[in-house]
Structure formats: C-alpha cells, structure tokens
Scaffold this active site. Sequence first.
Site, PDB file in Angstrom:
ATOM      1  N   GLU A 150      -1.124   5.114  -3.217  1.00 52.65           N
ATOM      2  CA  GLU A 150      -0.096   4.668  -2.278  1.00 52.65           C
ATOM      3  C   GLU A 150      -0.174   3.167  -2.039  1.00 52.65           C
ATOM      4  O   GLU A 150       0.841   2.495  -1.883  1.00 52.65           O
ATOM      5  CB  GLU A 150      -0.247   5.421  -0.952  1.00 52.65           C
ATOM      6  CG  GLU A 150       0.175   6.875  -1.011  1.00 52.65           C
ATOM      7  CD  GLU A 150       1.656   7.027  -1.291  1.00 52.65           C
ATOM      8  OE1 GLU A 150       2.448   7.097  -0.338  1.00 52.65           O
ATOM      9  OE2 GLU A 150       2.040   7.054  -2.484  1.00 52.65           O
ATOM     10  N   THR A 203      11.255   1.494   0.780  1.00 51.25           N
ATOM     11  CA  THR A 203      10.193   1.745   1.749  1.00 51.25           C
ATOM     12  C   THR A 203       9.711   0.457   2.400  1.00 51.25           C
ATOM     13  O   THR A 203       9.502   0.399   3.617  1.00 51.25           O
ATOM     14  CB  THR A 203       9.009   2.451   1.065  1.00 51.25           C
ATOM     15  OG1 THR A 203       9.467   3.708   0.553  1.00 51.25           O
ATOM     16  CG2 THR A 203       7.882   2.701   2.049  1.00 51.25           C
TER      17      THR A 203
END
Length: 331
Positions: A150, A203
Amino acid sequence: MSIVENNIQEKRVDLARALHEVRVFAPATVANMICGFDILGFAVDKPGDEVYMERVAEPGVRIRSIKGDDGRLPLDADRNTVSACVKMLLSDLGLADQLGVEIELTKHMPIGSGLGSSSASTVAGLFAINALLGEPLSREELMPYCVEGERLACGHGHADNVAPALLGGITLIKGYSPLDIQKLPVPEELVAGIVFPQVDVPTRDARQLIKEKVALKDAVVQWGNIAGLIAGLYEKDYDLIGRSMQDVLIEPTRAILIPEFYEMKRIAMEAGALAFGISGSGPSVVAISRGAEAAQQAVDRIQAHLTAHGIDSLQFVSAVNGDGPRVLAKS
C-alpha cells in the site's frame, strides 16, 4: 533487512517441495466502514483480483502479463506492487537468488474505485507466493508486506484495505507501532450494496482534501459512532449498527468529489439501507443493509438515478467475505 519485526529469515523453505504453479483470488474491500477512517474495513465476495504464479528456471520475479487494467499498471517488477512485494518476501526468506517466478495478474475490479484495487492485487500475489512455497508464513506474518504494498501504491502504508483482504471479515486496525489488527464479529445478515460511479477520484487527491485538524465536538461524535458500531457488531444489533455508521469528519469533504452523492444517500436510505457512505476514498459508495434484498433494491435505484444523469456505473452486492484470499488451483 527484513521489514517485519519477527525474523522470517529463520524460516526454512524446502524448494524441492514447492509447487509448480498456483492461482489465487483476493477480494475487494470496503475501507473505513463509513465512520472508521483508516481503522476499519471489511472484505466482500466480489469483485476481486486473480494472480497466476508459475515457477521458472531463471531466478527472479517477473510480470508476464496484466489483464483488465487498460494498460495502466507497470510491468516493471520493481514498480508493480504485486511483484515488488513478492521480491521483498523472497529476499527476506533468503530465496531471491534461488527461486524464479513469473506472474500473470488479472484485474476483475476497476482501478481507482475505492474498493482496494491495489490491496487485492498485492494480497493475491503474496498469498500466491506463500502457497507456492508450502505456506511457511502465517497470514499475520504476510501482513507487513501487504502494508508495504500500500505504501508503494499510494504513498501511505495503511492497512484498512489489506487487513480485511488478507484476513477476511471485518477488521480493526488498533495501531501500527507495532501493527495491531483485531478481527471483529460479522452479523450474518449484514450485506453491502456497492455502486461504482465511473468518475475519476484519485486516492491521493481524496486524501489531500482531508483536514489535519478537526473540532473536538465532531471528534467526540465520531468516537461515539465508532464505539457504537463495534458494540452493534458484537450484539448483532442492526439498528445500532445503522445509527452508528455516520461520518461527520471525512464524508463532508470527500462527498464534494462524488457526483450526486447526497441524492444517492437519500435513495439508499429510502430503499431500506441501514447506512450509506463512501467506500474508501471513493468514488464507490456503499449501502449497508440487513439482507440482500434491501441491498439490491438500494443499488438498483441508485444506478437508475445515475443513468438518468448520464453517469455510467457498476454494482456489486455481497455479504461480508469471512475467508479473504483463496487458492483457486495449484499443482
């Protein structure tokens, strides 16, 4: 140096007993669960990503192909989160110069959807290499590599997507130093109706809109909602779950980026949803419902509304996935 605190270099892997090939599915996730920014999330049955991994004679990790990404993801093994994390794991196991693998990634979910696209791919890859090696590591030992994926994908090593994707069910991120993840109860009638409006909400952009400071009165409301949600999960109190899944901190800002958000929320609640909010950073939205019928009704009505306003969308209806990734085939 290993990125995990427990020294996995002590693990012993017998390559003579390793599998030749394996195919793995890893699920999409709904991060935040509306009120639990960066600390709550759950896995769904669909959509998700698949990784096919095959042993080859030449040492190293290579991406053979990627399907379903419209050419957006890198084939470079050092830049793709799937292969980069596999390389880190093999290095920590002392196998980087001994084992060769080639990877085929198939995306069954949209990139930038707010459904944990990068985390599903990363989890699938790490679960696959672990299966290929005979499962020397537990899922908990794989977790730091998923978090590192991530970090590579979006610059922030959070676990609210990778934790449920890897462990299944509903997860709570208690803390990061050390990484402390708790699984929470899953009421059996809890169903997610997900709609992905096909608009672009990166994001990084969504995260940059978040305020660094919040009013104490709002924080108190949010703490109460998170506590109420967790109590509702343990008590299987669907009314309390619904009342608690309210976001006064993040949603007001991120909703600006999602067309028709508040109208979709009104539609979902009128259709019988317990709660409605943003999945991850969006633009996907989720109608949390008691039972599949209410969830399906909510997403059907939302899609009809979006279509009427010229916005294409995808829908998924799923119970909470309690298993996480799974091996589809191996030999």
